[in-house]
Design a protein around this motif. Structure first.
Motif, PDB file in Angstrom:
ATOM      1  N   LYS A  55      23.975 -24.497  32.296  1.00  0.00           N
ATOM      2  CA  LYS A  55      24.176 -23.965  33.642  1.00  0.00           C
ATOM      3  C   LYS A  55      23.744 -24.987  34.693  1.00  0.00           C
ATOM      4  CE  LYS A  55      25.280 -20.040  31.699  1.00  0.00           C
ATOM      5  NZ  LYS A  55      26.712 -19.649  31.585  1.00  0.00           N
ATOM      6  N   SER A  56      24.453 -25.013  35.797  1.00  0.00           N
ATOM      7  CA  SER A  56      24.132 -25.896  36.923  1.00  0.00           C
ATOM      8  C   SER A  56      24.008 -25.043  38.193  1.00  0.00           C
ATOM      9  CB  SER A  56      25.217 -26.957  37.099  1.00  0.00           C
ATOM     10  OG  SER A  56      25.355 -27.739  35.928  1.00  0.00           O
ATOM     11  N   PRO A  57      22.906 -24.319  38.339  1.00  0.00           N
ATOM     12  CA  PRO A  57      22.764 -23.369  39.453  1.00  0.00           C
ATOM     13  C   PRO A  57      22.893 -23.989  40.839  1.00  0.00           C
ATOM     14  CG  PRO A  57      21.099 -22.962  37.773  1.00  0.00           C
ATOM     15  CD  PRO A  57      21.744 -24.259  37.426  1.00  0.00           C
ATOM     16  N   LEU A  58      22.432 -25.221  41.007  1.00  0.00           N
ATOM     17  CA  LEU A  58      22.496 -25.836  42.341  1.00  0.00           C
ATOM     18  C   LEU A  58      23.940 -26.161  42.717  1.00  0.00           C
ATOM     19  CD1 LEU A  58      19.388 -28.202  42.122  1.00  0.00           C
ATOM     20  CD2 LEU A  58      19.507 -25.854  42.963  1.00  0.00           C
ATOM     21  N   ARG A  59      24.717 -26.600  41.760  1.00  0.00           N
ATOM     22  CA  ARG A  59      26.138 -26.841  42.037  1.00  0.00           C
ATOM     23  C   ARG A  59      26.878 -25.519  42.226  1.00  0.00           C
ATOM     24  NH1 ARG A  59      29.167 -30.023  37.990  1.00  0.00           N
ATOM     25  NH2 ARG A  59      27.521 -29.669  36.464  1.00  0.00           N
ATOM     26  N   GLU A  60      26.519 -24.527  41.449  1.00  0.00           N
ATOM     27  CA  GLU A  60      27.155 -23.205  41.595  1.00  0.00           C
ATOM     28  C   GLU A  60      26.895 -22.632  42.986  1.00  0.00           C
ATOM     29  OE1 GLU A  60      29.129 -21.461  39.653  1.00  0.00           O
ATOM     30  OE2 GLU A  60      29.124 -22.820  37.931  1.00  0.00           O
ATOM     31  N   SER A  61      25.754 -22.988  43.565  1.00  0.00           N
ATOM     32  CA  SER A  61      25.388 -22.498  44.898  1.00  0.00           C
ATOM     33  C   SER A  61      25.835 -23.446  46.005  1.00  0.00           C
ATOM     34  CB  SER A  61      23.865 -22.299  44.971  1.00  0.00           C
ATOM     35  OG  SER A  61      23.416 -21.491  43.913  1.00  0.00           O
ATOM     36  N   LYS A  62      26.580 -24.508  45.619  1.00  0.00           N
ATOM     37  CA  LYS A  62      27.139 -25.481  46.578  1.00  0.00           C
ATOM     38  C   LYS A  62      26.052 -26.224  47.348  1.00  0.00           C
ATOM     39  CE  LYS A  62      31.243 -24.013  45.471  1.00  0.00           C
ATOM     40  NZ  LYS A  62      32.077 -24.797  44.518  1.00  0.00           N
ATOM     41  N   MET A  63      24.920 -26.481  46.700  1.00  0.00           N
ATOM     42  CA  MET A  63      23.815 -27.153  47.388  1.00  0.00           C
ATOM     43  C   MET A  63      23.944 -28.668  47.326  1.00  0.00           C
ATOM     44  SD  MET A  63      20.330 -25.064  46.878  1.00  0.00           S
ATOM     45  CE  MET A  63      20.191 -23.372  47.451  1.00  0.00           C
ATOM     46  N   THR A  64      23.700 -29.295  48.465  1.00  0.00           N
ATOM     47  CA  THR A  64      23.642 -30.750  48.557  1.00  0.00           C
ATOM     48  C   THR A  64      22.177 -31.196  48.481  1.00  0.00           C
ATOM     49  OG1 THR A  64      23.408 -30.761  50.962  1.00  0.00           O
ATOM     50  CG2 THR A  64      25.666 -30.728  50.070  1.00  0.00           C
ATOM     51  N   LYS A  65      21.984 -32.505  48.407  1.00  0.00           N
ATOM     52  CA  LYS A  65      20.617 -33.034  48.381  1.00  0.00           C
ATOM     53  C   LYS A  65      19.873 -32.673  49.658  1.00  0.00           C
ATOM     54  CE  LYS A  65      17.984 -35.824  45.814  1.00  0.00           C
ATOM     55  NZ  LYS A  65      17.860 -35.726  44.356  1.00  0.00           N
ATOM     56  N   ASP A  66      20.562 -32.739  50.790  1.00  0.00           N
ATOM     57  CA  ASP A  66      19.910 -32.385  52.056  1.00  0.00           C
ATOM     58  C   ASP A  66      19.482 -30.915  52.069  1.00  0.00           C
ATOM     59  OD1 ASP A  66      20.156 -34.926  53.051  1.00  0.00           O
ATOM     60  OD2 ASP A  66      21.943 -34.507  54.259  1.00  0.00           O
ATOM     61  N   ASP A  67      20.319 -30.035  51.517  1.00  0.00           N
ATOM     62  CA  ASP A  67      19.950 -28.618  51.420  1.00  0.00           C
ATOM     63  C   ASP A  67      18.677 -28.454  50.586  1.00  0.00           C
ATOM     64  OD1 ASP A  67      22.272 -27.831  52.818  1.00  0.00           O
ATOM     65  OD2 ASP A  67      23.428 -27.628  50.971  1.00  0.00           O
ATOM     66  N   ILE A  68      18.656 -29.144  49.464  1.00  0.00           N
ATOM     67  CA  ILE A  68      17.531 -29.008  48.527  1.00  0.00           C
ATOM     68  C   ILE A  68      16.239 -29.517  49.154  1.00  0.00           C
ATOM     69  CG2 ILE A  68      16.623 -29.834  46.310  1.00  0.00           C
ATOM     70  CD1 ILE A  68      19.689 -29.866  45.438  1.00  0.00           C
ATOM     71  N   ARG A  69      16.324 -30.620  49.874  1.00  0.00           N
ATOM     72  CA  ARG A  69      15.119 -31.154  50.533  1.00  0.00           C
ATOM     73  C   ARG A  69      14.627 -30.193  51.619  1.00  0.00           C
ATOM     74  NH1 ARG A  69      13.598 -36.163  49.003  1.00  0.00           N
ATOM     75  NH2 ARG A  69      15.137 -37.594  48.101  1.00  0.00           N
ATOM     76  N   ALA A  70      15.559 -29.651  52.404  1.00  0.00           N
ATOM     77  CA  ALA A  70      15.171 -28.729  53.486  1.00  0.00           C
ATOM     78  C   ALA A  70      14.538 -27.461  52.925  1.00  0.00           C
ATOM     79  CB  ALA A  70      16.391 -28.383  54.329  1.00  0.00           C
ATOM     80  N   LEU A  71      15.136 -26.915  51.878  1.00  0.00           N
ATOM     81  CA  LEU A  71      14.608 -25.683  51.274  1.00  0.00           C
ATOM     82  C   LEU A  71      13.297 -25.953  50.536  1.00  0.00           C
ATOM     83  CD1 LEU A  71      18.038 -24.287  50.073  1.00  0.00           C
ATOM     84  CD2 LEU A  71      16.501 -23.121  51.671  1.00  0.00           C
ATOM     85  N   SER A  72      13.177 -27.133  49.943  1.00  0.00           N
ATOM     86  CA  SER A  72      11.922 -27.508  49.282  1.00  0.00           C
ATOM     87  C   SER A  72      10.791 -27.597  50.303  1.00  0.00           C
ATOM     88  CB  SER A  72      12.080 -28.857  48.571  1.00  0.00           C
ATOM     89  OG  SER A  72      12.986 -28.767  47.499  1.00  0.00           O
ATOM     90  N   LYS A  73      11.102 -28.126  51.476  1.00  0.00           N
ATOM     91  CA  LYS A  73      10.092 -28.207  52.530  1.00  0.00           C
ATOM     92  C   LYS A  73       9.691 -26.811  52.978  1.00  0.00           C
ATOM     93  CE  LYS A  73       9.088 -30.618  56.868  1.00  0.00           C
ATOM     94  NZ  LYS A  73       9.614 -31.530  57.915  1.00  0.00           N
TER      95      LYS A  73
END
Length: 278
Positions: A148-166
């Protein structure tokens, strides 16, 4: 709490719903930006039905393994470490163009064993939408094995992941991008433990000097340094240049060069023709 956009919030809710529907998941955890965020989200949603699995090998720096262990302890996540020695995989050491496929296939099979032993239904990995634009033979293994690739399934980019991680207070929100040390070798050049160690020590030295995003690509016995162009001036200071060259030669490099294009993800793939990336 860090600001996120409405679109990022929607993607985050979609991610949590996707994970919830999995029921239980083993996350391939490298302690990088993407897998840390994915593991945090999975554990928040599934609790003890989310576990982390980290592969220990000579192409995975000790600092990354230590960070993986520390994060899981802090978050109370069940963490399993498996030995996955890529150099023992048939054909891997010759560094073919599908090297990443060979590695990922073996790794996910090891994770599947751990998942099965612990009653975990699914395996997930942390690729995101930005990974779709580069040569990623490892994604072929992901598809073949039903990972499974949940981040791709949710259409997340690296910028999204960094913002949400923060937003979530994760220490990795601004961590430098990382890939296994084998990716520092020119395709066709033999990968061995000695040269992996040279690259590891060289990159750690640059990180200890305060450079943020680094790669030390190895060409025979030559080191090609990639850093952000904004940090060129720092590296070119005479005392720093000589310090780096002196240290790298201790590790076994004969020549030390700076790539004038600076850091870029997957620069070794620039030698491949389009048909070879298919």
């Amino acid at each position: 709490m860090a600001d996120i956009t409405e679109n990022q919030q929607i993607k985050y809710e979609k991610l949590k719903q996707y994970i919830k529907e999995l029921g239980s998941v083993a996350v391939a955890f490298s302690s990088g930006v993407d897998s840390t965020f994915l593991l945090k989200a999975a554990h928040d949603v599934l609790g003890d039905n989310a576990i982390a699995v980290t592969a220990r090998s000579c192409s995975f720096p000790k600092r990354e393994l230590n960070e993986a262990v520390d994060f899981c302890k802090k978050e109370g996540i069940r963490h399993f470490i498996c030995d996955s020695e890529e150099l023992k995989i048939e054909g891997f050491a010759q560094n073919p163009k599908n090297r990443c496929y060979l590695c990922k296939h073996e790794l996910f099979e090891e994770i599947k064993k751990i998942a099965d032993e612990n009653g975990i239904a699914c395996i997930a990995e942390g690729s995101n939408m930005d990974d779709n634009g580069d040569y990623r033979p490892g994604l072929k293994a992901v598809a073949e094995l039903g990972i499974k690739s949940p981040l791709r399934e949710s259409k997340m980019t690296k910028d999204d992941i960094r913002a949400l991680s923060k937003m979530l207070g994760l220490p990795t929100w601004n961590k430098q991008s990382f890939a296994c040390l084998s990716s520092r070798f020119v395709y066709g050049e033999t990968i061995n433990e000695e040269k992996l160690g040279m690259v590891d020590k060289a990159e750690q030295f640059l990180l200890d000097m305060g450079f943020h995003q680094v790669r030390v690509r190895i060409h025979g016995m030559m080191a090609r340094i990639e850093i952000e162009p904004a940090e060129f001036d720092k590296l070119m200071k005479e005392e720093n240049r000589f310090k780096i060259v002196q240290e790298f030669k201790k590790y076994g490099f004969t020549y030390v060069t700076l790539d004038l294009l600076g850091y870029r993800c997957g620069s070794m793939n620039e030698t491949l023709k389009d048909e070879e990336k298919r």
